[in-house]
Design a protein around this motif. Structure first.
Motif, short mmCIF file in Angstrom:
data_model
loop_
_atom_site.label_atom_id
_atom_site.label_comp_id
_atom_site.label_asym_id
_atom_site.label_seq_id
_atom_site.Cartn_x
_atom_site.Cartn_y
_atom_site.Cartn_z
N SER A 14 0.83 -1.20 0.00
CA SER A 14 0.00 0.00 0.00
C SER A 14 0.86 1.26 0.00
N ARG A 47 -2.15 -5.71 -4.24
CA ARG A 47 -2.11 -4.25 -4.18
C ARG A 47 -3.30 -3.78 -3.32
N VAL A 48 -3.00 -2.98 -2.31
CA VAL A 48 -4.02 -2.53 -1.35
C VAL A 48 -4.13 -1.01 -1.46
N GLU A 49 -5.25 -0.52 -1.99
CA GLU A 49 -5.44 0.92 -2.15
C GLU A 49 -6.26 1.53 -1.02
N ASP A 53 -10.01 -2.71 0.60
CA ASP A 53 -9.05 -3.64 0.02
C ASP A 53 -8.30 -4.39 1.12
N LEU A 54 -7.85 -3.66 2.14
CA LEU A 54 -7.06 -4.25 3.20
C LEU A 54 -7.84 -5.32 3.95
N CYS A 78 3.50 0.12 3.95
CA CYS A 78 2.70 1.32 3.81
C CYS A 78 3.32 2.37 4.71
N LEU A 87 -2.97 4.21 4.00
CA LEU A 87 -2.97 3.37 2.82
C LEU A 87 -2.71 4.20 1.57
N ALA A 88 -2.48 3.52 0.45
CA ALA A 88 -2.09 4.20 -0.78
C ALA A 88 -3.11 5.23 -1.23
#
Length: 297
Positions: A14, A47-49, A53-54, A78, A87-88
């Motif tokens: 992330s 991929r965790v945006e 997502d997480l 992250c 997060l991203a």
């Protein structure tokens, strides 16, 4: 993987897309190492945006652990602070929320979840949970403070290369901390997490002043419910002290999942006496004898 409790490295990436994508590069490097070394764990890159997502991925890991025998080592990258992770997509999650998500995976792995955080201030996870639920991890590796991108890539790259080439977790952990005289990464087991939480509980709720306040609150409640003033504060204070050890044992069994896995009473033999001794130690002193290197039982 021989003699290890995980069979997959699950990378949760992330890091914002505008920054160096070292998690993706790590996943690619580990895939190359898999081809060169037999009996190495699988690689799962996600991929965790966002928060969705997480926690969706943590739920999927828990489901796979329950249904197909997946035993992940979770590696997360992250940005982090004392209050939680960013997060991203710029959403945040507190350390407590992350711990609850990890706990769901840990339950399904029979308390064998190793979590590796390439995240600044990730040791604050240890201060974010109470003793009212199952342990979030079996073991935690995390930076002791802030960490640069270059250090993340170099240090964790060395750790995983050693792990995949030797299949020796102890050698991998040694490789992680060889750059400086003082270790830059904390290595904490579920037992030590429990002892730390018990010490916090005792210092927050069990001082003479807190016991007095709790006794007064109990007496006020009894008067409101029963209309009786016959129970004195001294008796209630003694009752609170007598209930401390049974309360400890209930929390211990819940935390170590003894209600689900009865054999954990032998596997995690944390006693009230040992916890009290730990609670009375100075937390600023150097590593306790109970904080031993990771070793599978």
């Amino acid at each position: 993987m021989a003699d290890a409790a995980f069979n997959c490295v699950a990378i949760l990436d992330s890091i914002p897309s505008a920054e160096l994508q070292i998690s993706k590069r790590l996943a690619e490097d580990l895939e190359d190492l898999r081809f060169a070394n037999s009996n190495t764990p699988g690689i799962r890159y996600t991929r965790v945006e966002s928060r969705d997502d997480l926690f969706r991925e943590l739920d999927l890991l828990a489901d796979a652990a329950r249904d197909s025998g997946l035993r992940p080592l979770i590696h997360m990258e992250c940005h982090g602070s004392r209050s939680g992770i960013q997060l991203a997509g710029c959403e945040t999650a507190t350390w407590k929320e992350l711990g609850e998500g990890l706990s769901r995976v840990n339950v399904e792995t029979r308390l064998n979840l190793m979590a590796v955080f390439a995240v600044c201030h990730a040791t604050y996870l240890t201060e974010s949970f109470d003793l009212s639920g199952p342990a979030p991890v079996w073991g935690l590796i995390a930076p002791r403070g802030e960490i640069s991108t270059g250090r993340v890539e170099a240090d964790f790259g060395a750790m995983y290369r050693t792990l995949f080439r030797t299949l020796d977790p102890s050698a991998a952990l040694q490789a992680l901390n060889t750059k400086e005289g003082k270790p830059s990464y904390a290595r904490i087991t579920a037992e030590t997490l429990f002892l730390m939480a018990w010490r916090s509980y005792k210092r927050e709720f069990c001082t003479p002043m807190k016991l007095e306040q709790r006794a007064r609150a109990m007496r006020k409640k009894l008067i409101a419910e029963q209309g009786s003033r016959s129970i004195g504060l001294g008796k209630l204070r003694r009752l609170l002290k007598r209930e401390e050890k049974p309360g400890f044992e209930r929390m211990r069994d819940l935390y170590f999942m003894c209600d689900i896995y009865p054999d954990h009473r032998r596997r995690f033999a944390v006693t009230y006496k040992a916890a009290e001794r730990f609670a009375n130690e100075n937390p600023s002193t150097k590593r306790s004898k109970r904080q031993r290197p990771f070793r599978r039982r």
